[in-house]
Each structure stands twice: as structure tokens, then as C-alpha cells.
Scaffold this motif. Sequence first.
Motif, PDB file in Angstrom:
ATOM      1  N   ARG A 141      -7.347   8.143 -25.582  1.00  0.00           N
ATOM      2  CA  ARG A 141      -8.409   8.995 -26.128  1.00  0.00           C
ATOM      3  C   ARG A 141      -9.712   8.781 -25.361  1.00  0.00           C
ATOM      4  O   ARG A 141     -10.447   9.730 -25.095  1.00  0.00           O
ATOM      5  N   PHE A 142     -10.016   7.524 -25.011  1.00  0.00           N
ATOM      6  CA  PHE A 142     -11.267   7.209 -24.327  1.00  0.00           C
ATOM      7  C   PHE A 142     -11.026   6.845 -22.867  1.00  0.00           C
ATOM      8  O   PHE A 142     -11.673   5.935 -22.330  1.00  0.00           O
ATOM      9  N   ASN A 143     -10.134   7.555 -22.229  1.00  0.00           N
ATOM     10  CA  ASN A 143      -9.830   7.287 -20.826  1.00  0.00           C
ATOM     11  C   ASN A 143     -11.074   7.400 -19.945  1.00  0.00           C
ATOM     12  O   ASN A 143     -11.224   6.675 -18.957  1.00  0.00           O
ATOM     13  N   TYR A 144     -11.977   8.304 -20.304  1.00  0.00           N
ATOM     14  CA  TYR A 144     -13.162   8.535 -19.476  1.00  0.00           C
ATOM     15  C   TYR A 144     -14.046   7.297 -19.373  1.00  0.00           C
ATOM     16  O   TYR A 144     -14.816   7.150 -18.432  1.00  0.00           O
ATOM     17  N   ALA A 145     -13.935   6.367 -20.334  1.00  0.00           N
ATOM     18  CA  ALA A 145     -14.752   5.152 -20.292  1.00  0.00           C
ATOM     19  C   ALA A 145     -14.338   4.223 -19.158  1.00  0.00           C
ATOM     20  O   ALA A 145     -15.055   3.280 -18.836  1.00  0.00           O
ATOM     21  N   SER A 146     -13.194   4.489 -18.546  1.00  0.00           N
ATOM     22  CA  SER A 146     -12.756   3.738 -17.370  1.00  0.00           C
ATOM     23  C   SER A 146     -12.946   4.542 -16.092  1.00  0.00           C
ATOM     24  O   SER A 146     -12.614   4.053 -15.008  1.00  0.00           O
ATOM     25  N   SER A 147     -13.473   5.761 -16.216  1.00  0.00           N
ATOM     26  CA  SER A 147     -13.550   6.657 -15.063  1.00  0.00           C
ATOM     27  C   SER A 147     -14.962   6.862 -14.538  1.00  0.00           C
ATOM     28  O   SER A 147     -15.161   7.034 -13.344  1.00  0.00           O
ATOM     29  N   PHE A 148     -15.956   6.872 -15.421  1.00  0.00           N
ATOM     30  CA  PHE A 148     -17.327   7.067 -14.960  1.00  0.00           C
ATOM     31  C   PHE A 148     -18.298   6.311 -15.851  1.00  0.00           C
ATOM     32  O   PHE A 148     -17.981   5.954 -16.993  1.00  0.00           O
ATOM     33  N   LEU A 149     -19.470   6.063 -15.312  1.00  0.00           N
ATOM     34  CA  LEU A 149     -20.486   5.290 -16.009  1.00  0.00           C
ATOM     35  C   LEU A 149     -21.042   6.070 -17.198  1.00  0.00           C
ATOM     36  O   LEU A 149     -21.424   7.231 -17.071  1.00  0.00           O
ATOM     37  N   LEU A 150     -21.108   5.423 -18.353  1.00  0.00           N
ATOM     38  CA  LEU A 150     -21.569   6.078 -19.578  1.00  0.00           C
ATOM     39  C   LEU A 150     -23.089   6.016 -19.709  1.00  0.00           C
ATOM     40  O   LEU A 150     -23.633   5.659 -20.764  1.00  0.00           O
ATOM     41  N   ASN A 151     -23.792   6.358 -18.637  1.00  0.00           N
ATOM     42  CA  ASN A 151     -25.262   6.322 -18.718  1.00  0.00           C
ATOM     43  C   ASN A 151     -25.839   7.649 -19.177  1.00  0.00           C
ATOM     44  O   ASN A 151     -27.041   7.875 -19.074  1.00  0.00           O
ATOM     45  N   ASP A 152     -24.981   8.539 -19.699  1.00  0.00           N
ATOM     46  CA  ASP A 152     -25.495   9.753 -20.325  1.00  0.00           C
ATOM     47  C   ASP A 152     -25.886   9.499 -21.771  1.00  0.00           C
ATOM     48  O   ASP A 152     -26.544  10.327 -22.408  1.00  0.00           O
ATOM     49  N   LEU A 198     -10.172  -2.299 -22.156  1.00  0.00           N
ATOM     50  CA  LEU A 198      -9.317  -3.464 -21.925  1.00  0.00           C
ATOM     51  C   LEU A 198      -7.843  -3.091 -22.061  1.00  0.00           C
ATOM     52  O   LEU A 198      -7.001  -3.523 -21.263  1.00  0.00           O
ATOM     53  N   ALA A 199      -7.540  -2.278 -23.077  1.00  0.00           N
ATOM     54  CA  ALA A 199      -6.145  -1.906 -23.327  1.00  0.00           C
ATOM     55  C   ALA A 199      -5.544  -1.140 -22.154  1.00  0.00           C
ATOM     56  O   ALA A 199      -4.368  -1.314 -21.826  1.00  0.00           O
ATOM     57  N   GLN A 200      -6.352  -0.297 -21.512  1.00  0.00           N
ATOM     58  CA  GLN A 200      -5.843   0.459 -20.372  1.00  0.00           C
ATOM     59  C   GLN A 200      -5.500  -0.447 -19.192  1.00  0.00           C
ATOM     60  O   GLN A 200      -4.752  -0.056 -18.293  1.00  0.00           O
ATOM     61  N   ASN A 201      -6.046  -1.655 -19.196  1.00  0.00           N
ATOM     62  CA  ASN A 201      -5.719  -2.639 -18.163  1.00  0.00           C
ATOM     63  C   ASN A 201      -4.644  -3.625 -18.620  1.00  0.00           C
ATOM     64  O   ASN A 201      -4.375  -4.612 -17.941  1.00  0.00           O
ATOM     65  N   GLY A 202      -4.036  -3.345 -19.781  1.00  0.00           N
ATOM     66  CA  GLY A 202      -2.934  -4.175 -20.264  1.00  0.00           C
ATOM     67  C   GLY A 202      -3.353  -5.405 -21.032  1.00  0.00           C
ATOM     68  O   GLY A 202      -2.561  -6.348 -21.158  1.00  0.00           O
ATOM     69  N   TYR A 203      -4.573  -5.408 -21.569  1.00  0.00           N
ATOM     70  CA  TYR A 203      -5.062  -6.584 -22.296  1.00  0.00           C
ATOM     71  C   TYR A 203      -4.227  -6.810 -23.561  1.00  0.00           C
ATOM     72  O   TYR A 203      -3.918  -5.866 -24.293  1.00  0.00           O
ATOM     73  N   ARG A 204      -3.876  -8.068 -23.793  1.00  0.00           N
ATOM     74  CA  ARG A 204      -3.118  -8.432 -24.992  1.00  0.00           C
ATOM     75  C   ARG A 204      -4.100  -8.954 -26.046  1.00  0.00           C
ATOM     76  O   ARG A 204      -4.761  -9.968 -25.846  1.00  0.00           O
ATOM     77  N   PHE A 205      -4.178  -8.250 -27.182  1.00  0.00           N
ATOM     78  CA  PHE A 205      -5.179  -8.554 -28.200  1.00  0.00           C
ATOM     79  C   PHE A 205      -4.698  -9.608 -29.185  1.00  0.00           C
ATOM     80  O   PHE A 205      -3.510  -9.698 -29.509  1.00  0.00           O
ATOM     81  N   GLN A 206      -5.661 -10.401 -29.677  1.00  0.00           N
ATOM     82  CA  GLN A 206      -5.383 -11.402 -30.702  1.00  0.00           C
ATOM     83  C   GLN A 206      -5.620 -10.834 -32.100  1.00  0.00           C
ATOM     84  O   GLN A 206      -4.950 -11.231 -33.052  1.00  0.00           O
ATOM     85  N   SER A 207      -6.595  -9.918 -32.221  1.00  0.00           N
ATOM     86  CA  SER A 207      -6.906  -9.339 -33.531  1.00  0.00           C
ATOM     87  C   SER A 207      -5.787  -8.397 -33.969  1.00  0.00           C
ATOM     88  O   SER A 207      -5.382  -7.507 -33.217  1.00  0.00           O
TER      89      SER A 207
END
Length: 443
Positions: free
Chosen positions: A353-364, A383-392
Motif C-alpha cells: 500500500r505504501f510502496n511509494y515511501a521506498s521510491s521517493f522522498l516524502l518532503n511534500d 522495513l517490511a519491503q526489505n524483508g524485516y522480521r518484526f518482533q511486535s
Amino acid sequence: MKRFFCFVFTLVAIILQAQASPMADDGKMFLEKFYQEGTNCFFDNEFVKKHLTKKALAYLHDNYDYDDDTGEGLATWLFYKEGGWDLGDFKEILVKKMKENTYKVIYRSKFNEDVYEYPIQLTLVKVGKSWKIDSMKPGKGVLIPSNPGIPNGSGWSIGSLNYTAKVNANKTISFTAMSEGEELAFRLTPNPSKKNEYVLGEEPKGFNPFSDTPRALLIDEIGCKLLCLYDQKGLLHNVLDGKGVVSAAQEAKSKWGAQLQGSYTAADGESVVIDWRSVTVGGKEAPYEHLLFNDHVTGVINVTGTNRLKGMWEAVISLDGITLYEVEEDEYGMFHRKGREEALKWARNDFPRFNYASSFLLNDGQFRKLKKSTLRIMRNSILAQNGYRFQSKDLQDYFSKWSWYHPRSSNNDIELNYIERLNVELIQAEEARPDADRFVTEK
């Protein structure tokens, strides 16, 4: 890539053909040969097979991942070249003797007005009467700006604003912009004890919109020139982009459009697709445009055509998708909600859903309109898009339901790119802001 291989292969060939002679002369010899013959040569596979030693070939094969885009060594060069990115025209080759039989060769190319340097350390071994490569150790490519730091007259954008930098005689730097007839201004004073760090303060004239962020850090690397503004607690609140866009307003509009794009499902089950220029509802396509106010993104789109979304709508990002609120414009150019709304739910399980947060700077700054619960998911989605394993457990439960999420066995080797790192910092700072100081439009 061919020009670079030209250098490497010519270098190898000359070394292999060199007769036993004082090593001090060999560096000069193969450098001169390269200047004379190498810059315009192109070599085929037969040349490679003939002149590359098995050891050198094995070394290249074993040590360089052609899919690596981390920015280091030969792999980076190949990545950029194979991706069609131009690293500039050949400038010169420099050879420095490091120790007996070991040389550092520096390839230099012109990149716009800057210079790109790429070092390789070579160790030679004498085989019979000729010299061959025993080992090759590439270094990290470095872009050396012709005008380092913050150049006089450079443009810096944030949101819909364009700032212009002026370097003063006392080495301070004044930034100015115009917004709705008001002059915005602030001044940077270099921190003498820390490279690329500045103290942010007031200009004699103009309103300083960043008075709560007294420290600025310049990121000046290949592909980016950014000015990061931090508060007293070390939280990143704003980032100015120094790539010199023609129109910050158009840049902000483009970023906002990218945040709206996707496939959704309306409350009645009908499919809704939003792309760059149109909204398609149940197969009926209708064009739309972004409505600006004094060049600022309002979040309102005007849909024209024949489908049921014809009209003006305020688009509000939500955790599950987008909510559209029908609006009307008053005599002052302000938009007011009329009461009708359309809840659109994100319909792609295979795409974040938030793929764009890994694509361009959110300075808008559009993410600042979201609830903190949504911001938390957006931040962790990077983090999840990079395969991060969550503890929560709640994050585990949320991301495990998406087919695109593939957690790694360990988080130790996860590296975010600079856009992702800065976006995480920006979102964290917004999450830390008191609710009373925030303007949230998400229900």
C-alpha cells in the motif's frame, strides 16, 4: 561499460605483453599505451579469452555480484552502466606505485561539471618474461563535485516551494523563497568542527518557517544533494532537495499523484483504478486533474467524464486505501466538504500500500495528514519491503497477510537506501509530534 572494460582489458593486455623490466617503468609504460591505443578500442570475447589470465578471470567471477547496487567497487560500475546510467566521458588515468609490484590505478571521468574517480589496486606477478595480474582490488567510486557544498544560486525544493541559496561574503548561506506573496528566509552558518553541518538561524528579512529546526546536515553524494533539518532532540523534520527542479510545485504534484495511484474496491464492490491521468470506475474511464492553490497541492482532484465520480473530490490517504470527500470551491479558492464520500479500499495483495515511501522522498509533507496509527504502519512498511522480521505481534499479523511480504531469516543484513532511511526519520519525527500540533484529515 565498454569504455571501462577497455581500460581494464587494455591494462591487462599491456601488462601481459610487458617484458621483464624495472617495475618503476611499467606503470608509466602501460599508462602511455592506454592513452595511445586504449581509449577508443572495443574488445570482443576472443580478446578477453586471450589476454585475461585464469586467475584474474576467476577473481572477477568470484568477487563481483552484477546485481549489486550498494555503491562499491566494480559491481557498482557495471550496475550503472548496464542500467544505462551515464557516468561521464573519459578524462584521464592516473597510476601510483603503492609498494613493490603493487599499483593503484585511478580512472577519472567527467560527470556533468564534476569528476568521477574509480580506483583499482593491482598486484603484478612475473611469469616467465612477462608480467601478469596476480590480484585486483577495486575501491569505492567517488564523485568529486566541481563546486562542493551548497553552490551560490543553487535551487532547493521542499513541498511546493523553491528556495534559492546565496553564499555570502562571510561564508554564511541565505535561503529565500516566496509563498503566497510572503518572503520566506533562513540562514545557514557552517559548523567549523563538523563537515557538512550548519547552524540554522534567522535572516534579517523574511519569515523563517524552520525556527524549530536549528541544525542542518548536507548530504552530498552521487545522485543526491539534500539538506536535512533536525530539531534539538535530533529528529528530522524537513528535507530540502538540491537537485534543482524547474518547478517545485510540479514536483510536489507528481509526488502526490504517485501516492494516489493504485487499484481499489469501492464500498459497493465496484473496481476503481487511479493512474496518472484518469480514474476508472467499473470499466468507465474519466480524466482528472490536480487542483492547486497558489501552486500548493490541495489534495483535491477534479474528475471530468461520465462515471459516477465526476466532480471535485478531496483525496485523503488512509491505512486501508483512500477516502474521497466531495467538495465545492468558495469565492476565495478554498474547498469545503459537501457531505458525500467514497471509501476506496486497497485491492492489491501483491503490492505494498505504501510502496511509494521506498521510491521517493516524502518532503511534500502529505504524510503529515495521517493518523499516528497509519504513520506507524507506513514507517514499518518500508522495513517490511526489505524483508524485516518484526518482533511486535500486531506488526507480524498485519504484514503476514500480504503476499508481497517475505521476511528474512535475519535482520542483520538489511540495508535501507538513503530515501528509505530519511523517510523513516521523517515519519518518526511526525509520530513524536504532539497531537495538538498536528493537522489530521484522515478519519
